[in-house]
Design an enzyme around this catalytic site. Structure first.
Site, PDB file in Angstrom:
ATOM      1  CB  CYS A  85      -0.895  -0.005   1.234  1.00  0.00           C
ATOM      2  SG  CYS A  85      -1.922   1.477   1.396  1.00  0.00           S
ATOM      3  CB  CYS A  88      -0.429   2.419   5.618  1.00  0.00           C
ATOM      4  SG  CYS A  88      -1.081   0.815   5.077  1.00  0.00           S
ATOM      5  CB  CYS A 103      -9.204  -4.601 -17.034  1.00  0.00           C
ATOM      6  SG  CYS A 103      -8.103  -4.563 -15.609  1.00  0.00           S
ATOM      7  CB  CYS A 134      -5.083  -0.687   2.569  1.00  0.00           C
ATOM      8  SG  CYS A 134      -3.744  -1.066   3.717  1.00  0.00           S
ATOM      9  CB  CYS A 137      -4.200   2.930   5.983  1.00  0.00           C
ATOM     10  SG  CYS A 137      -4.070   2.689   4.200  1.00  0.00           S
ATOM     11  CG  HIS A 140     -10.713   3.132  -3.533  1.00  0.00           C
ATOM     12  ND1 HIS A 140     -11.748   2.230  -3.660  1.00  0.00           N
ATOM     13  CD2 HIS A 140     -10.324   3.452  -4.792  1.00  0.00           C
ATOM     14  CE1 HIS A 140     -11.970   2.026  -4.954  1.00  0.00           C
ATOM     15  NE2 HIS A 140     -11.116   2.757  -5.658  1.00  0.00           N
ATOM     16  CG  HIS A 143     -14.108  -1.642  -7.479  1.00  0.00           C
ATOM     17  ND1 HIS A 143     -13.558  -0.446  -7.902  1.00  0.00           N
ATOM     18  CD2 HIS A 143     -15.149  -1.323  -6.678  1.00  0.00           C
ATOM     19  CE1 HIS A 143     -14.256   0.552  -7.384  1.00  0.00           C
ATOM     20  NE2 HIS A 143     -15.225   0.044  -6.642  1.00  0.00           N
ATOM     21  CG  ASP A 147     -13.704 -10.601 -14.683  1.00  0.00           C
ATOM     22  OD1 ASP A 147     -12.956 -10.395 -13.706  1.00  0.00           O
ATOM     23  OD2 ASP A 147     -14.008  -9.712 -15.491  1.00  0.00           O
ATOM     24  NE  ARG A 155     -11.150  -8.322 -14.110  1.00  0.00           N
ATOM     25  CZ  ARG A 155     -11.778  -7.137 -14.221  1.00  0.00           C
ATOM     26  NH1 ARG A 155     -11.098  -6.013 -14.097  1.00  0.00           N
ATOM     27  NH2 ARG A 155     -13.072  -7.085 -14.454  1.00  0.00           N
ATOM     28  CB  CYS A 157      -9.661  -4.413 -11.079  1.00  0.00           C
ATOM     29  SG  CYS A 157      -9.404  -3.288 -12.434  1.00  0.00           S
TER      30      CYS A 157
END
Length: 170
Positions: A85, A88, A103, A134, A137, A140, A143, A147, A155, A157
């Site tokens: 991350c 953090c 993707c 994470c 912390c 974001h 997602h 698939d 997956r 992503c």
């Protein structure tokens, strides 16, 4: 003349690359919450994160933003190592779980540890998705979708901007 131009471009590219790396190292040094060994959950205010994080990292990590597809530095990387991350320092993914999903974002079929990430429903943009955060912390990361390849069929992503990468030692 041609050789001189190539040499100048090489020096400029190398210098810019090292400046970017220096900036990232300085960012980590200025972040008292960054640790690659501590897994204690952090309770840091949004106001504090805004002071510490660069604006682009803050927008994705703390405001659930996303980077444009095919623009992040890790989406097509095949380097071997570990992803952490960027906020953090929490250990998140190994390159052995990374795969080419086409993707436009780095994709993994599993985290390094089951408890390194958290999941929460995301109903934004008129879609039903599962957000990945994470676990240390609550930043974001991206997602998760159903698939991906075996053995998990998942997956993950992720946004490159919220990932730090450490290559394996040779």
């Amino acid at each position: 003349m041609r050789i001189v131009l190539i040499a100048i471009l090489f020096v400029m590219t190398t210098n810019c690359s090292s400046q970017g790396q220096d900036k990232k190292e300085t960012q980590k040094m200025n972040n008292p919450y960054y640790s690659r060994t501590d897994t204690t959950h952090l309770n840091v205010s949004d106001k504090e994160w805004k002071k510490i994080l660069p604006e682009d990292v803050y927008r994705v990590a703390r405001k659930e933003g996303t980077e444009r597809p095919f623009t992040g530095k890790y989406w097509d990387s095949e380097a071997k190592g570990t992803y952490y991350c960027a906020v953090c320092g929490n250990k998140l993914f190994r390159s052995t779980a990374k795969f080419a999903s086409s993707c436009g974002w780095p994709s993994f079929f599993e985290p390094v540890r089951p408890n390194s990430v958290n999941y929460k429903p995301d109903h934004s943009l008129g879609m039903n998705r599962i957000e990945v955060e994470c676990a240390r912390c609550d930043s974001h990361l991206g997602h998760i979708f159903d698939d991906g390849p075996e053995p998990t069929g998942k997956r993950f992503c992720m946004n490159s901007i919220v990932l730090d990468f450490e290559p394996d030692e040779k």
